[in-house]
Design an enzyme around this catalytic site. Structure first.
Site, PDB file in Angstrom:
ATOM      1  N   LYS A 134     -33.263 -97.828  41.600  1.00  0.00           N
ATOM      2  CA  LYS A 134     -33.146 -97.738  40.151  1.00  0.00           C
ATOM      3  C   LYS A 134     -33.528 -96.354  39.643  1.00  0.00           C
ATOM      4  O   LYS A 134     -33.091 -95.932  38.597  1.00  0.00           O
ATOM      5  CB  LYS A 134     -34.040 -98.787  39.482  1.00  0.00           C
ATOM      6  CG  LYS A 134     -33.650-100.202  39.814  1.00  0.00           C
ATOM      7  CD  LYS A 134     -32.216-100.482  39.389  1.00  0.00           C
ATOM      8  CE  LYS A 134     -31.746-101.804  39.922  1.00  0.00           C
ATOM      9  NZ  LYS A 134     -31.753-101.872  41.398  1.00  0.00           N
ATOM     10  N   PHE A 135     -34.365 -95.670  40.385  1.00  0.00           N
ATOM     11  CA  PHE A 135     -34.854 -94.395  39.863  1.00  0.00           C
ATOM     12  C   PHE A 135     -34.598 -93.234  40.802  1.00  0.00           C
ATOM     13  O   PHE A 135     -35.235 -92.201  40.737  1.00  0.00           O
ATOM     14  CB  PHE A 135     -36.342 -94.512  39.539  1.00  0.00           C
ATOM     15  CG  PHE A 135     -36.568 -95.509  38.454  1.00  0.00           C
ATOM     16  CD1 PHE A 135     -36.458 -95.137  37.122  1.00  0.00           C
ATOM     17  CD2 PHE A 135     -36.827 -96.829  38.760  1.00  0.00           C
ATOM     18  CE1 PHE A 135     -36.622 -96.073  36.124  1.00  0.00           C
ATOM     19  CE2 PHE A 135     -36.999 -97.760  37.759  1.00  0.00           C
ATOM     20  CZ  PHE A 135     -36.896 -97.393  36.435  1.00  0.00           C
ATOM     21  N   GLY A 136     -33.681 -93.401  41.676  1.00  0.00           N
ATOM     22  CA  GLY A 136     -33.340 -92.308  42.572  1.00  0.00           C
ATOM     23  C   GLY A 136     -32.468 -92.817  43.691  1.00  0.00           C
ATOM     24  O   GLY A 136     -32.239 -94.018  43.821  1.00  0.00           O
TER      25      GLY A 136
ATOM     26  N   ASP B 251     -41.563-109.002  45.982  1.00  0.00           N
ATOM     27  CA  ASP B 251     -40.161-108.790  45.604  1.00  0.00           C
ATOM     28  C   ASP B 251     -39.239-109.139  46.773  1.00  0.00           C
ATOM     29  O   ASP B 251     -38.327-108.387  47.105  1.00  0.00           O
ATOM     30  CB  ASP B 251     -39.968-107.327  45.167  1.00  0.00           C
ATOM     31  CG  ASP B 251     -38.755-107.162  44.248  1.00  0.00           C
ATOM     32  OD1 ASP B 251     -38.230-108.179  43.768  1.00  0.00           O
ATOM     33  OD2 ASP B 251     -38.332-106.009  44.030  1.00  0.00           O
TER      34      ASP B 251
END
Ligand SMILES: Nc1ncnc2c1ncn2[C@@H]1O[C@H](COP(=O)(O)OP(=O)(O)OP(=O)(O)O)[C@@H](O)[C@H]1O
Length: 453
Positions: free
Chosen positions: A115-117, A223
């Site tokens: 999500k962030f890279g 998760d």
């Protein structure tokens, strides 16, 4: 519930995951515990130097494990802590030496998108070995810190993606990890649809072995989902993405909502939970593997959470009719809302369905086994099933036909469903979160939820 969720802070990771308070401290050591944890003896790791939890890990190749989940905050800033941890992974990555990723690795094609890279292949300049390199922004520093610590703490298990080195530049941290060349379990599921019981049992056995190890090491993954289960080229599973993982002491409870909506356990939504949330997540996965759909669905987050809290699964119609009773039994035990009664990772591993498909001889399970509820089975215990399997394995001169073997095992398995010896439920622990739980959620949480499969 959705509208009450604050947006995820910039730099925090895992947009399709729910994460606790944005001001949550770096480690679970500072999480709010529902009750005082019992002190947990630090497990010995293979590398004797790894036992150094003193925080003096920066020199001499000392490998730093994650800080003890003692309820005490480290007296240093996350930034300093991270630098120390980075230095501990391998001497070449020490911050003081300012080595750059590019000096040791060549970056190649993108192989995954977090999500962030992005995650890219990288090749060691010396030796040419290939790794996966995950880039994470520095404004999510605390999360990176925790992920690095936990990956180090767990390193060495064949089912865990090994962290090789960490680098940084002005904007990002780079985690150089063992490369899993077989892609994600999710992609395999999308390609192949439902799994056979045997194949699903192998996945669950491998996954639960890793989860059991994590729990023994005082780590809750939080998760578990097929996106985070990677495969080697040989098809073995590796658990990845410890960005939401937390350390716990024995008996310590976690609070703060974390996980992915479809896989989140009901007690997470209530705000006080334990390592059993990983068993729930794996139960959801097993449901998808065998049935082909998520057990708890809805058109909105609220609806999904409501389903997680209330829907009673019907294991008697539709695709379930061609799925063995034992498989259904296991799923219902993993998706038990009564947490103390929910099966543990260890108990999953010794469940008859798992043992049968992963330990009994192949010849006995490759045929079309159809275990129905109608078979009048003799009353036999799980020990007898084990003996039965062992006798088939060892009795190579047996004159029995394969049909007789299979029939006997089917009978035995069917009977076992009423005789499975799962340990007695433990007494419910007092669980009294004093502070209201905040929940974060990214804007694309909903769409991710809907496109999960
Ligand atoms: N060690 C690895 N080997 C091969 N591929 C990898 C590896 N690690 C990650 N990937 C790929 O990159 C993707 C994103 O990785 P990861 O899940 O760790 O990132 P993330 O930012 O934490 O994402 P998210 O939180 O959304 O799951 C994975 O789904 C996988 O496809």
């Amino acid at each position: 519930m959705e509208s009450s969720l604050p947006r995820k802070r910039k730099g925090a990771r895992s947009a399709c995951s729910l994460v606790g308070s944005s001001h949550e401290p770096t480690t679970v050591a500072r999480k709010r515990a529902c009750r005082e944890p019992k002190p947990r003896p630090e497990k010995k790791k293979k590398d004797p130097s790894s036992d150094d939890a003193s925080g003096r890990g920066g020199g001499g190749g000392v490998v730093q494990t994650a800080p003890p989940a003692s309820g005490r905050a480290a007296p240093e800033s996350p930034s300093r802590g991270l630098k120390r941890k980075l230095g501990c992974i391998e001497s070449a990555t020490r911050m003081g030496r300012k080595k750059r990723l590019e000096s040791e690795y060549e970056l190649g094609a993108e192989i995954g998108q977090g999500k962030f890279g992005s995650v890219r292949i990288c090749r060691a300049k010396v030796g040419g070995e290939e790794f996966a390199c995950k880039a994470l922004p520095k404004n999510g520093e605390e999360t990176v810190h925790r992920e690095v610590e936990i990956m180090q703490h767990l390193s060495g298990h064949p089912g865990i993606v090994t962290l090789k080195a960490v680098f940084e530049d002005a904007d990002k941290f780079y985690l150089v990890m063992e490369l899993c060349g077989g892609g994600r379990l999710l992609d395999e599921m999308a390609r192949e649809g439902k799994f056979s019981e045997q194949r699903a049992a192998i996945v669950i056995k491998d996954l639960m072995s890793v989860v059991k190890y994590c729990h023994e090491m005082g780590v809750v993954h939080r998760d578990i989902k097929p996106e985070n289960i990677l495969l080697t080229k040989a098809g073995k599973i590796k658990l990845a993405d410890f960005g939401l993982a937390a350390r716990v002491a024995d008996g310590q409870k976690l609070s703060g909502i974390a996980g992915s909506p479809a896989y989140v356990a009901p007690e997470v939504l209530s705000g006080c939970y334990s390592e059993k949330v990983d068993v729930w997540g794996a139960g959801v996965l097993l449901h998808v593997l065998l049935h082909g759909s998520l057990p708890f669905q809805g058109g909105s987050l609220d609806a999904v959470f409501e389903a997680i809290k209330t829907v009673e699964l019907d294991f008697h119609s539709g695709p379930w009719e061609s799925i063995s009773s034992l498989a259904r039994d296991l799923i219902s035990r993993m998706l038990n809302r009564d947490v103390p009664s929910r099966i543990t990772a260890d108990e999953v591993l010794s469940h008859p369905w798992v043992v049968f498909y992963t330990e009994c001889p192949l010849k006995a399970v490759t045929a079309n086994l159809s275990i129905t509820n109608n078979i009048v089975a003799p009353r036999i215990t799980w020990d007898r099933i084990r003996l039965h399997c062992e006798s088939i394995s060892s009795d190579s001169s047996s004159q029995r036909s394969a049909d007789q073997d299979e029939c006997g095992i089917v009978d035995a398995l069917t009977a076992a469903i009423t005789n499975v010896r799962i340990s007695e439920p433990k007494r419910s622990r007092l669980c009294n979160p004093a502070i209201p739980i905040q929940q974060e959620c990214s804007s694309n949480l909903k769409s991710n939820l809907c496109t999960a499969f």
